[in-house]
Write an enzyme that holds these catalytic residues in place. Structure first.
Site, PDB file in Angstrom:
ATOM      1  N   VAL A 129      24.784 -46.477  54.702  1.00  0.00           N
ATOM      2  CA  VAL A 129      23.654 -46.113  55.567  1.00  0.00           C
ATOM      3  C   VAL A 129      22.343 -46.587  54.949  1.00  0.00           C
ATOM      4  O   VAL A 129      22.015 -46.239  53.808  1.00  0.00           O
ATOM      5  CB  VAL A 129      23.586 -44.582  55.782  1.00  0.00           C
TER       6      VAL A 129
ATOM      7  N   LYS B  85      25.936 -45.322  61.522  1.00  0.00           N
ATOM      8  CA  LYS B  85      25.121 -44.729  60.443  1.00  0.00           C
ATOM      9  C   LYS B  85      24.645 -43.330  60.831  1.00  0.00           C
ATOM     10  O   LYS B  85      24.646 -42.408  60.010  1.00  0.00           O
ATOM     11  CB  LYS B  85      23.938 -45.645  60.134  1.00  0.00           C
TER      12      LYS B  85
HETATM   13  N1  HSE Z   1      23.410 -55.201  60.473  1.00  0.00           N
HETATM   14  C1  HSE Z   1      22.827 -54.171  59.682  1.00  0.00           C
HETATM   15  C2  HSE Z   1      21.325 -54.173  59.924  1.00  0.00           C
HETATM   16  C3  HSE Z   1      23.164 -54.419  58.234  1.00  0.00           C
HETATM   17  O1  HSE Z   1      20.809 -55.088  60.566  1.00  0.00           O
HETATM   18  O2  HSE Z   1      20.666 -53.230  59.527  1.00  0.00           O
HETATM   19  C4  HSE Z   1      23.154 -53.221  57.374  1.00  0.00           C
HETATM   20  O3  HSE Z   1      24.027 -52.235  57.756  1.00  0.00           O
END
Ligand code: HSE
Length: 438
Positions: A133, A206
């Site tokens: 997260v 998350k």
């Molecule tokens: N794809 C996610 C972001 C990466 O852009 O925050 C980190 O979890």
């Protein structure tokens, strides 16, 4: 003391960063952990040796992740492959073998965390997931330990860097959505499947984890409402700015008397809040505790080195706790497992929030009154109304309205009635709005 032997699964962006951080900061990390931390066995199908420093310190590199999990010399397995399978089999396999696990895999924890933690408890091993997260921000440590004295009231986070980058570029430079997304992919921020970023799935993974840690409920990804940013139009970003609001893609978890709200969606928030000024790929999480008040955690939410910072911090934590009594470790979900609550997660219909509405209506006497009448009949109080200039020759005008807080179910009923009016064209644009007052 003997070094701790680590098994590393995956040497992509985060795995490569982890090798580099462990090698570059080896002495400082050993001073903290009390032992040298050594990658004894790594498995990776593809990696770029030019982007990873410290490869020469790895005991052995192969392509077989299961061989790492089986390796009797390994005490801690770091899973940085991502996705559900074979990550789940590898993590459960490591637990079964009595190994501790560190993972950055938010999808795996959000969907299968309950099962994984139960298996870990059974075997007396730790599963650490700080990097899952908000990348480098130690938000899990903060929620689980730093704020342990509090009733957490709510959390609101910008927890997807790619989405935040796209919204920032749309607002500041009016750039094309696809072009900005391609840039985030090149920077190593975007998910393998970028719809996870723009449709809010990554943020929902998350938020599911944060909500469980905050309120002591089992992980319930399927109960987290998920809406992305792909429908946000530049004109709404402009109208919101004119009213003193920024549009941010937020994950919100809130405890109410009826249950727990878990929702990811674009949200208007007042410009004057610090979190409204978190731009580009940066992440921030605002946590309101009853004793501490509002606290804000800010930093890089993705990328090789920031995420590796969180992975290595977990490895240090696990190393320090290797000799502790298995019943006296920090619980996976912050609360003792038998103390998890069955408080329900509310449906969106039950959630109470304020709204920004954009209604395209015929520019004629009585139309505004009719719309305001419907809102009044549904018990919805209007905070502000603006009528924008019509385009030349156009008989319709955009009406921008801000409402007071109301249950979403009630707003849905009102919008259905407004959309059915002959004087209203198309769907009403509706974006939720939160004050995030401390
Ligand atoms: N794809 C996610 C972001 C990466 O852009 O925050 C980190 O979890």
């Amino acid at each position: 003391m003997e070094p701790v032997n680590i098994g590393l699964l995956g040497m992509g962006t985060v795995g490569g960063g982890t090798v580099s951080v462990l090698a570059g900061n080896a002495r400082e990390i050993a001073r903290r952990a009390g032992r040298e931390i050594r990658i004894a066995h790594a498995a990776a199908r593809h990696y770029d040796p030019r982007r990873i420093s410290g490869l020469d310190r790895i005991g052995r590199i192969s392509e077989d992740a299961f061989a790492v999990v089986e390796d009797p010399a390994i005490e801690i397995v770091i899973e940085l492959i991502g996705g559900y399978s074979p990550a789940k089999e590898l993590v459960l396999g490591a637990i079964e073998k009595g190994k501790h696990v560190v993972t950055a895999n938010k999808a795996l924890i959000a969907l299968h965390g309950n099962e994984i933690f139960a298996a870990a408890r059974e075997r007396g091993v730790m599963v650490a997931f700080e990097a899952a997260v908000a990348g480098g921000i130690p938000i899990i440590k903060a929620l689980r330990e730093g704020l342990a004295a509090n009733h957490i009231e709510w959390i609101a986070g910008i927890i997807n860097g790619t989405g935040n980058y796209i919204l920032t570029e749309m607002r500041d430079r009016r750039r094309d959505f696809g072009e900005v997304l391609a840039e985030a992919q090149a920077l190593g921020y975007a998910e393998a499947d970028p719809t996870f970023d723009v449709e809010g799935i990554d943020a929902a993974h998350k938020l599911t984890i944060l909500g469980s840690l905050a309120f002591g409920i089992p992980l319930q990804f399927d109960r987290t409402y998920t809406e992305g940013i792909s429908e946000i139009e530049t004109q709404d970003v402009g109208h919101a700015a004119g009213l003193g609001y920024a549009i941010k893609h937020l994950g919100i978890a809130r405890k109410t008397d009826q249950g727990i709200e878990m929702r990811v969606h674009p949200t208007l928030i007042p410009h004057r809040r610090l979190i409204a000024n978190v731009n580009g790929v940066m992440n921030a999480v605002l946590v309101k505790g009853d004793a501490v008040g509002p606290t804000l955690y800010y930093g890089a939410g993705a990328g090789a080195m920031p995420t590796a910072s969180a992975v290595v911090a977990d490895v240090v934590d696990v190393t320090r706790a290797l000799t502790t009594d298995r019943d006296n470790r920090v619980p996976h979900l912050a609360f003792q497992p038998h103390q998890l609550s069955d408080m329900p997660v509310l449906s969106m219909e039950q959630v109470e929030t304020a709204y920004y509405l954009r209604i395209i209506a015929l520019d004629q006497p009585g139309v505004m009154a009719r719309i305001a009448g419907i809102l009044g009949e549904e018990g919805i109080s209007i905070e502000a109304i603006q009528q924008k200039e019509p385009q030349e020759g156009d008989t319709h005008v955009p009406l921008i309205m801000l409402s007071h807080r109301v249950c979403e179910g009630r707003m849905n009923r009102a919008l259905a009635r407004i959309e059915a009016l002959e004087s209203v064209t198309g769907k009403v644009v509706r974006i939720r709005m939160e004050q995030l007052a401390g």
